[in-house]
Design a protein around this motif. Sequence first.
Motif, PDB file in Angstrom:
ATOM      1  N   SER A 210       0.822  -1.215   0.000  1.00  0.00           N
ATOM      2  CA  SER A 210       0.000   0.000   0.000  1.00  0.00           C
ATOM      3  C   SER A 210       0.852   1.260   0.000  1.00  0.00           C
ATOM      4  O   SER A 210       0.382   2.330  -0.401  1.00  0.00           O
ATOM      5  CB  SER A 210      -0.927   0.009   1.218  1.00  0.00           C
ATOM      6  N   ARG A 211       2.097   1.148   0.444  1.00  0.00           N
ATOM      7  CA  ARG A 211       3.020   2.287   0.436  1.00  0.00           C
ATOM      8  C   ARG A 211       3.808   2.390  -0.869  1.00  0.00           C
ATOM      9  O   ARG A 211       4.752   3.183  -0.966  1.00  0.00           O
ATOM     10  CB  ARG A 211       3.985   2.184   1.616  1.00  0.00           C
ATOM     11  N   GLY A 212       3.430   1.576  -1.846  1.00  0.00           N
ATOM     12  CA  GLY A 212       4.054   1.659  -3.167  1.00  0.00           C
ATOM     13  C   GLY A 212       5.344   0.888  -3.315  1.00  0.00           C
ATOM     14  O   GLY A 212       6.059   1.056  -4.319  1.00  0.00           O
ATOM     15  N   ARG A 213       5.680   0.020  -2.362  1.00  0.00           N
ATOM     16  CA  ARG A 213       6.907  -0.777  -2.476  1.00  0.00           C
ATOM     17  C   ARG A 213       6.692  -1.881  -3.508  1.00  0.00           C
ATOM     18  O   ARG A 213       5.647  -2.542  -3.527  1.00  0.00           O
ATOM     19  CB  ARG A 213       7.288  -1.370  -1.124  1.00  0.00           C
ATOM     20  N   ARG A 214       7.704  -2.099  -4.327  1.00  0.00           N
ATOM     21  CA  ARG A 214       7.544  -3.002  -5.462  1.00  0.00           C
ATOM     22  C   ARG A 214       8.348  -4.293  -5.314  1.00  0.00           C
ATOM     23  O   ARG A 214       7.911  -5.352  -5.756  1.00  0.00           O
ATOM     24  CB  ARG A 214       8.005  -2.294  -6.755  1.00  0.00           C
ATOM     25  N   THR A 215       9.516  -4.201  -4.718  1.00  0.00           N
ATOM     26  CA  THR A 215      10.403  -5.366  -4.625  1.00  0.00           C
ATOM     27  C   THR A 215      10.584  -5.696  -3.147  1.00  0.00           C
ATOM     28  O   THR A 215      11.495  -5.191  -2.482  1.00  0.00           O
ATOM     29  CB  THR A 215      11.760  -5.086  -5.303  1.00  0.00           C
ATOM     30  N   ILE A 216       9.697  -6.537  -2.634  1.00  0.00           N
ATOM     31  CA  ILE A 216       9.613  -6.789  -1.192  1.00  0.00           C
ATOM     32  C   ILE A 216      10.256  -8.125  -0.863  1.00  0.00           C
ATOM     33  O   ILE A 216       9.814  -9.183  -1.328  1.00  0.00           O
ATOM     34  CB  ILE A 216       8.147  -6.778  -0.720  1.00  0.00           C
ATOM     35  N   ALA A 217      11.296  -8.076  -0.063  1.00  0.00           N
ATOM     36  CA  ALA A 217      12.005  -9.286   0.361  1.00  0.00           C
ATOM     37  C   ALA A 217      11.527  -9.701   1.752  1.00  0.00           C
ATOM     38  O   ALA A 217      10.869  -8.932   2.461  1.00  0.00           O
ATOM     39  CB  ALA A 217      13.508  -9.038   0.380  1.00  0.00           C
ATOM     40  N   THR A 218      11.887 -10.924   2.136  1.00  0.00           N
ATOM     41  CA  THR A 218      11.597 -11.373   3.504  1.00  0.00           C
ATOM     42  C   THR A 218      12.776 -12.143   4.066  1.00  0.00           C
ATOM     43  O   THR A 218      13.485 -12.839   3.331  1.00  0.00           O
ATOM     44  CB  THR A 218      10.324 -12.245   3.567  1.00  0.00           C
ATOM     45  N   ILE A 219      12.975 -12.004   5.366  1.00  0.00           N
ATOM     46  CA  ILE A 219      13.959 -12.795   6.111  1.00  0.00           C
ATOM     47  C   ILE A 219      13.163 -13.684   7.053  1.00  0.00           C
ATOM     48  O   ILE A 219      12.449 -13.187   7.929  1.00  0.00           O
ATOM     49  CB  ILE A 219      14.919 -11.894   6.911  1.00  0.00           C
ATOM     50  N   THR A 220      13.229 -14.988   6.866  1.00  0.00           N
ATOM     51  CA  THR A 220      12.427 -15.917   7.656  1.00  0.00           C
ATOM     52  C   THR A 220      13.215 -16.406   8.874  1.00  0.00           C
ATOM     53  O   THR A 220      14.434 -16.285   8.939  1.00  0.00           O
ATOM     54  CB  THR A 220      12.011 -17.149   6.832  1.00  0.00           C
ATOM     55  N   GLY A 221      12.479 -16.998   9.805  1.00  0.00           N
ATOM     56  CA  GLY A 221      13.127 -17.758  10.866  1.00  0.00           C
ATOM     57  C   GLY A 221      13.391 -19.166  10.374  1.00  0.00           C
ATOM     58  O   GLY A 221      13.190 -19.482   9.189  1.00  0.00           O
ATOM     59  N   ARG A 222      13.858 -20.042  11.264  1.00  0.00           N
ATOM     60  CA  ARG A 222      14.093 -21.435  10.887  1.00  0.00           C
ATOM     61  C   ARG A 222      12.768 -22.060  10.450  1.00  0.00           C
ATOM     62  O   ARG A 222      11.793 -22.063  11.194  1.00  0.00           O
ATOM     63  CB  ARG A 222      14.646 -22.230  12.076  1.00  0.00           C
ATOM     64  N   ALA A 274      18.252  -3.982  -5.965  1.00  0.00           N
ATOM     65  CA  ALA A 274      17.235  -2.943  -6.149  1.00  0.00           C
ATOM     66  C   ALA A 274      16.026  -3.134  -5.234  1.00  0.00           C
ATOM     67  O   ALA A 274      15.030  -2.405  -5.369  1.00  0.00           O
ATOM     68  CB  ALA A 274      16.773  -2.919  -7.608  1.00  0.00           C
ATOM     69  N   LEU A 275      16.082  -4.071  -4.281  1.00  0.00           N
ATOM     70  CA  LEU A 275      14.930  -4.281  -3.396  1.00  0.00           C
ATOM     71  C   LEU A 275      14.605  -2.996  -2.650  1.00  0.00           C
ATOM     72  O   LEU A 275      15.493  -2.207  -2.318  1.00  0.00           O
ATOM     73  CB  LEU A 275      15.192  -5.441  -2.428  1.00  0.00           C
ATOM     74  N   ASP A 276      13.319  -2.776  -2.370  1.00  0.00           N
ATOM     75  CA  ASP A 276      12.943  -1.525  -1.703  1.00  0.00           C
ATOM     76  C   ASP A 276      12.132  -1.747  -0.415  1.00  0.00           C
ATOM     77  O   ASP A 276      11.619  -0.793   0.164  1.00  0.00           O
ATOM     78  CB  ASP A 276      12.165  -0.607  -2.648  1.00  0.00           C
ATOM     79  N   ALA A 277      12.024  -3.007   0.029  1.00  0.00           N
ATOM     80  CA  ALA A 277      11.328  -3.284   1.292  1.00  0.00           C
ATOM     81  C   ALA A 277      11.741  -4.653   1.806  1.00  0.00           C
ATOM     82  O   ALA A 277      12.066  -5.564   1.016  1.00  0.00           O
ATOM     83  CB  ALA A 277       9.812  -3.233   1.109  1.00  0.00           C
ATOM     84  N   VAL A 278      11.727  -4.801   3.136  1.00  0.00           N
ATOM     85  CA  VAL A 278      12.068  -6.078   3.770  1.00  0.00           C
ATOM     86  C   VAL A 278      11.097  -6.343   4.917  1.00  0.00           C
ATOM     87  O   VAL A 278      10.890  -5.472   5.780  1.00  0.00           O
ATOM     88  CB  VAL A 278      13.512  -6.085   4.327  1.00  0.00           C
TER      89      VAL A 278
END
Length: 373
Positions: A210-222, A274-278
Amino acid sequence: MTARTARETPEPSTARADRTARTAPAIRSRGGKAPTLEEVAARAGVGRGTVSRVINGSPRVSAPTRAAVEAAIAELGYVPNRAARALAANRADAIALVVPEPEARFFAEPYFSDIVSGVGEALAETGMQLLLTFAGGPRERRRLAQYLAAHRVDGVLLVSVRADDPLPDLLAGTGIPTVISGRRSAAEPLPSVDSDNAGGARTAVAHLLSRGRRTIATITGRLEVYGAACRLDGYRRALTEAGRPPDESLIAVADFTEEGGRRAMRELLARRPALDAVFAASDVMAAGARQTLRAAGRRIPDDVALIGFDDSAIARHMDPPLTSVRQPIEEMGRAMARLVLSEAGPTATGEPEPGGGPQQLVLPTELVVRGSS
């Protein structure tokens, strides 16, 4: 009517307690010793069993009789021997909180202290003791199973359990009521208390979109931890619902530690600069990711928006303050304690045992928006 029955039958007026206090002879403990149960019974004009029922909260005592016994207890300064009561009832009056993790992680992650706080608060209302123990390796697990097999506690609370951890099944074999914080799978056979991990992650990613982020990554737990897998599912679901198929190169697996967050963030920047969110699956990992982003010259939130999970003190003290998914950790601890006490049955709580299968409680989460997103 026997003499014993006559003594235990209360008068039809609460004034009896006052009359007893005025007319009964003063009873002093011999040699200055603490007053006994028998002395309380004599002062109240009832039998020893009636005093025991009042002390243990039995409903099978009339209000006038209860008032007389309580008055006698107050006058004599009688203190019930909790250890003796527990022994007579075949109880330990203790609940074990078992953490199958190294001690270093327990003290580094706010999640655990919040769980302990909630559990302790709920147990304080019952007078039960809380025993904290670590079982990070096979030797500790075997020793713990032997200790618990001797029925030295009335129930066990387990936190941070992996899907392949044999400890829950070991405990189930002892017959001791056990409650897990966080299910091992969707088909968890033991009673459990969890938060809405998938829903919280979905809300976080939807906020970034909703904030316009396009390339959203994630860091997971185990990912062998069911809650971590659920958070990854929530991340994927939010992207799919927005018509953005998940990109596996934007997913980095870590271990819920700060160093794990730093390492995973380095991997993500190397793959997708080029990621713009995590979205990090814990505040601790988000703190590690923030360090890597700053070292790489990325501004938060201008260049990269960042969201964590837990809404711990870490989130509030970061610069900028961290947007985070709040899970009600202390309430989870309280719910775990209440659940294990109900599973332990009437000897532990004075309440009837619940019917049906194991209870699976899932508490709601909430996104707390701050400056990092």
